[in-house]
Write an enzyme that holds these catalytic residues in place. Structure first.
Site, mmCIF file in Angstrom:
data_model
loop_
_atom_site.group_PDB
_atom_site.id
_atom_site.type_symbol
_atom_site.label_atom_id
_atom_site.label_comp_id
_atom_site.label_asym_id
_atom_site.label_seq_id
_atom_site.Cartn_x
_atom_site.Cartn_y
_atom_site.Cartn_z
ATOM 1 N N TYR A 68 -5.505 3.802 1.243
ATOM 2 C CA TYR A 68 -6.619 3.109 0.561
ATOM 3 C C TYR A 68 -6.211 2.315 -0.669
ATOM 4 O O TYR A 68 -7.064 2.006 -1.500
ATOM 5 C CB TYR A 68 -7.699 4.107 0.125
ATOM 6 C CG TYR A 68 -8.129 5.081 1.180
ATOM 7 C CD1 TYR A 68 -8.768 4.632 2.325
ATOM 8 C CD2 TYR A 68 -7.903 6.438 1.046
ATOM 9 C CE1 TYR A 68 -9.172 5.513 3.300
ATOM 10 C CE2 TYR A 68 -8.301 7.339 2.021
ATOM 11 C CZ TYR A 68 -8.927 6.871 3.148
ATOM 12 O OH TYR A 68 -9.327 7.753 4.117
ATOM 13 N N HIS A 69 -4.917 2.016 -0.823
ATOM 14 C CA HIS A 69 -4.507 1.400 -2.085
ATOM 15 C C HIS A 69 -3.997 -0.020 -1.904
ATOM 16 O O HIS A 69 -3.127 -0.459 -2.645
ATOM 17 C CB HIS A 69 -3.425 2.260 -2.757
ATOM 18 C CG HIS A 69 -3.907 3.618 -3.106
ATOM 19 N ND1 HIS A 69 -3.071 4.689 -3.293
ATOM 20 C CD2 HIS A 69 -5.165 4.085 -3.319
ATOM 21 C CE1 HIS A 69 -3.787 5.757 -3.584
ATOM 22 N NE2 HIS A 69 -5.061 5.416 -3.605
ATOM 23 N N VAL A 70 -4.519 -0.733 -0.933
ATOM 24 C CA VAL A 70 -4.011 -2.078 -0.696
ATOM 25 C C VAL A 70 -4.090 -2.902 -1.991
ATOM 26 O O VAL A 70 -5.065 -2.833 -2.725
ATOM 27 C CB VAL A 70 -4.746 -2.737 0.497
ATOM 28 C CG1 VAL A 70 -6.234 -2.822 0.273
ATOM 29 C CG2 VAL A 70 -4.196 -4.099 0.810
ATOM 30 N N ASP A 75 0.872 -1.191 0.000
ATOM 31 C CA ASP A 75 0.000 0.000 0.000
ATOM 32 C C ASP A 75 0.897 1.226 0.000
ATOM 33 O O ASP A 75 2.117 1.115 0.180
ATOM 34 C CB ASP A 75 -0.918 0.008 1.232
ATOM 35 C CG ASP A 75 -2.211 0.768 0.966
ATOM 36 O OD1 ASP A 75 -2.178 1.780 0.219
ATOM 37 O OD2 ASP A 75 -3.254 0.370 1.499
ATOM 38 N N HIS A 76 0.297 2.370 -0.209
ATOM 39 C CA HIS A 76 1.034 3.630 -0.133
ATOM 40 C C HIS A 76 0.813 4.231 1.243
ATOM 41 O O HIS A 76 -0.316 4.599 1.575
ATOM 42 C CB HIS A 76 0.510 4.602 -1.196
ATOM 43 C CG HIS A 76 0.722 4.117 -2.593
ATOM 44 N ND1 HIS A 76 -0.284 4.085 -3.541
ATOM 45 C CD2 HIS A 76 1.832 3.639 -3.219
ATOM 46 C CE1 HIS A 76 0.208 3.622 -4.681
ATOM 47 N NE2 HIS A 76 1.476 3.337 -4.510
#
Ligand SMILES: Cc1cc2nc3c(=O)[nH]c(=O)nc-3n(C[C@H](O)[C@H](O)[C@H](O)COP(=O)(O)OP(=O)(O)OC[C@H]3O[C@@H](n4cnc5c(N)ncnc54)[C@H](O)[C@@H]3O)c2cc1C
Length: 628
Positions: free
Chosen positions: A529-531, A325-326
């Site tokens: 939110y970028h899993v 993720d980020h």
């Protein structure tokens, strides 16, 4: 069909096939079953149903999106509502100290359109280098930049013709891509500040050349409203007689017999568990948390881990590993409390909010100040950015005005009461502007494991992020960038002040020192939110991968995985566009495999023997029913 009226806009959602399916799952002989109707799944189902001879069943755990998902400015109102799975991570020895129960919140869309129905609509594809690496470093032949660009273009209906470059954009695609508007006076102030520290304005963040600078990104909105994959792909396809959409239907297992995926088990709203079969393929699109869980529950995953849960291992694959993720640090908070009476501040704040909100009724897309994006590199030797800086404004005293009555910062990042109090205090005096540096190329990974064999339980989500010193250094560079920005003339002249966040857990450190920021990272760093990437794509013989470049789950016939979990490495941008690209290309690979669409996939061997093996479907099905 469900019809929601919104002003002049009637939204007609797909009819629900769930009741009929639960009554009799054998009524229709499906060719394909798509599990999960999110960014990838809604796209795949729509694309496969373009072949009239194919009967396509889409099973989605959620239902139609509520009306509030439409307004981009209110995107974060959807968090922790019934259309959010609201997962939580496990505790981490180093991170999440400022979060409720020291667990990090992981929002995911539980609704048709999936996370594209609740996300922030930022439309960024990732860099040329990302896809070069997919091919050269991770062995994903057929997924280099030149291979994926046609699919980004295939989806796209690029609205802003003044910036139209036919080499990278297209018009007439299903997904509307629109620039944003804002009235926020801080936009020009911050833009000027960035210029003064030698950043340049970018007019297209999706261009081929590296983007280092600030500017306005494009959004997945149409006429001022969200353009999810539900709206872009599924709704236009939903009148096709060969597309069946079952809502509120949770898939609990993929049925695999003799190494062949023949169908799925699912839970009806009555609670009954039923099975449905397909003649061709099961396409798993349940997203980066649920897809790994479903694979493991179905016998595909790390053997030792499956054995711990008494699950017979069909294929020992590294499912759930390599999660990425980020990480962001939404801890740089500016207030705008020039010496003026609170009544004036109140009026300015509410006037701005009203003006921004009025854009919705005028069908104009806005995300407020968030429109201003920055891409930055932490050191001069880099060619591509490794930091993204997102900004957002919170109107005066608005942190606690969310419909679900949860504080904005708890909703968005899972922060504890002790932490949100600190934000609230600043927000009582003025609007706050948050600048959040985000690292784009994480090195450390997490893992999804099973907590139990109950498919309705959440899996265990272990986020071992920021374990590499370099990642911390990069985040610190991002923080340094914002601190530098705070000292520019235009920011000072505008009365914007970078405020100290007096976090109880960091009280021992002096504000703005390295130790203070490290403490802030340990308390507030949160995934943005970028899993993704828990089931890596890669060469058939690479033991670190789960799917091959044709997106087949290795060692299982008739099972593909198409969603954000297969990214071999997370793209250096928000992940929705790349997920839709995966779905577009994945759908074409399937069509190609069955010889229904001619495309040049010269690097992939076509029509492999899976198709012929799969044609023993009836025999396999009989065996399954016999075994049951
Ligand atoms: C709050 C938020 C903000 C974001 N903001 C942005 C942004 O601005 N820009 C951007 O590019 N990206 C953004 N993202 C990320 C982006 O939206 C995701 O990367 C992308 O949507 C992932 O797509 P997916 O198909 O892998 O999963 P999803 O879109 O999550 O789809 C998975 C679907 O499967 C369904 N499902 C799961 N399990 C089952 C089951 N057992 N049975 C049936 N159905 C099931 C789910 O309900 C869901 O509909 C954001 C994400 C979130 C959550």
């Amino acid at each position: 069909m469900v019809c929601v009226l919104q002003g002049y806009h009637a939204i007609i959602y797909p009819s629900d096939y769930a009741y009929m399916l639960c009554e009799d799952p054998t009524q229709v002989t499906f060719n394909f079953i798509v599990v999960g109707g999110g960014s990838a799944g809604a796209t795949v189902a729509a694309r496969l149903s373009e072949i009239p001879e194919w009967k396509v069943l889409l099973l989605e755990a959620g239902s139609d999106p509520p009306e509030q998902t439409e307004n981009p400015l209110l995107w974060n109102f959807n968090l922790r509502t019934k259309c959010d799975w609201t997962f939580f991570s496990e505790k981490n020895p180093l991170l999440f100290k400022g979060m409720e129960h020291e667990r990090c919140i992981i929002s995911r869309g539980l609704v048709l359109g999936g996370s594209s129905s609740i996300n922030a609509m930022i439309h960024l594809r990732g860099t040329v280098e990302d896809f070069r690496q997919w091919k050269n470093k991770y062995g994903c032949y057929g997924w280099d930049y030149e291979d994926v660009l046609p699919y980004f273009k295939k989806s796209e209906d690029f609205v802003d013709l003044s910036r139209f470059d036919p080499e990278i954009h297209s018009v007439g695609g299903m997904l509307t891509v629109t620039p944003l508007t804002t009235f926020d006076p801080a936009y020009s102030v911050i833009a000027e500040a960035e210029q003064s520290i030698h950043l340049v304005e970018m007019n297209d963040f999706n261009r081929k050349e590296p983007v280092i600078g600030y500017g306005n990104f494009d959004s997945t909105t149409r006429n001022g409203r969200r353009c999810s994959t539900l709206k872009a792909f599924l709704m236009p396809a939903s009148n096709r007689p060969n597309l069946y959409v079952a809502k509120n239907t949770i898939v609990t297992k993929i049925i695999i017999v003799d190494g062949v995926a023949v169908g799925v088990e699912f839970k009806c709203s009555s609670g009954e568990i039923k099975s449905v079969f397909c003649t061709n393929e099961v396409v798993l699109c349940a997203g980066p948390i649920k897809s790994p869980q479903l694979l493991m529950l179905s016998g595909i995953g790390p053997r030792e881990h499956l054995n711990e849960h008494g699950i017979h291992c069909i294929n020992d694959l590294p499912v759930g590993l390599n999660l990425q993720d980020h990480m962001s640090i939404p801890a740089l908070v500016f207030t705008d409390r020039k010496c003026r009476p609170i009544e004036d501040i109140k009026k300015e704040s509410s006037d701005l909010l009203k003006k921004e909100m009025s854009l919705f009724s005028k069908n104009i897309s806005t995300l407020g100040l968030s429109k201003l994006m920055t891409f930055y590199k932490s050191n001069d030797d880099l060619v591509y950015p490794d930091l993204q800086i997102i900004k957002f404004r919170v109107p005066l005293n608005a942190t606690n005005s969310f419909p679900n009555r949860i504080n904005l910062f708890t909703n968005m990042f899972g922060y504890s009461k002790e932490v949100t109090n600190v934000y609230d205090e600043l927000n009582l005096l003025s609007d706050i502007i948050v600048m959040a540096p985000i690292i784009l190329q994480p090195l450390s990974t997490g893992r999804i494991k099973l907590k139990s064999v109950n498919p309705l339980d959440d899996p265990s989500i272990i986020l071992d992020y920021l374990t590499h010193e370099e990642e911390i250094e990069t985040l610190l560079k991002g923080i340094e960038f914002v601190v530098k920005l705070s000292k520019t003339k235009s920011i000072i002249d505008a009365g914007l002040v970078l405020e100290e966040l007096k976090l109880p857990n960091c009280a021992d450190y002096v504000w703005k020192t390295r130790d203070y920021w490290i403490c802030v990272i340990q308390n507030l760093a949160a995934p943005f939110y970028h899993v993704a990437s828990g089931c890596r794509m890669g060469p058939e013989d690479d033991p670190c991968t789960v799917v091959n470049p044709k997106l087949r789950v290795k060692g299982v016939i008739g099972l593909r995985l198409i969603d954000s979990s297969i990214m071999p490495k997370i793209v250096s941008a928000n992940t929705n566009a790349a997920t839709i690209m995966l779905a577009e290309k994945g759908s074409d690979i399937i069509k190609e495999c069955y010889g229904v669409e001619e495309k040049d996939f010269s690097v992939l061997s076509i029509l492999e023997d899976d198709v012929s093996k799969r044609s023993n479907f009836k025999q396999t099905l009989k065996r399954y029913i016999f075994l049951k």
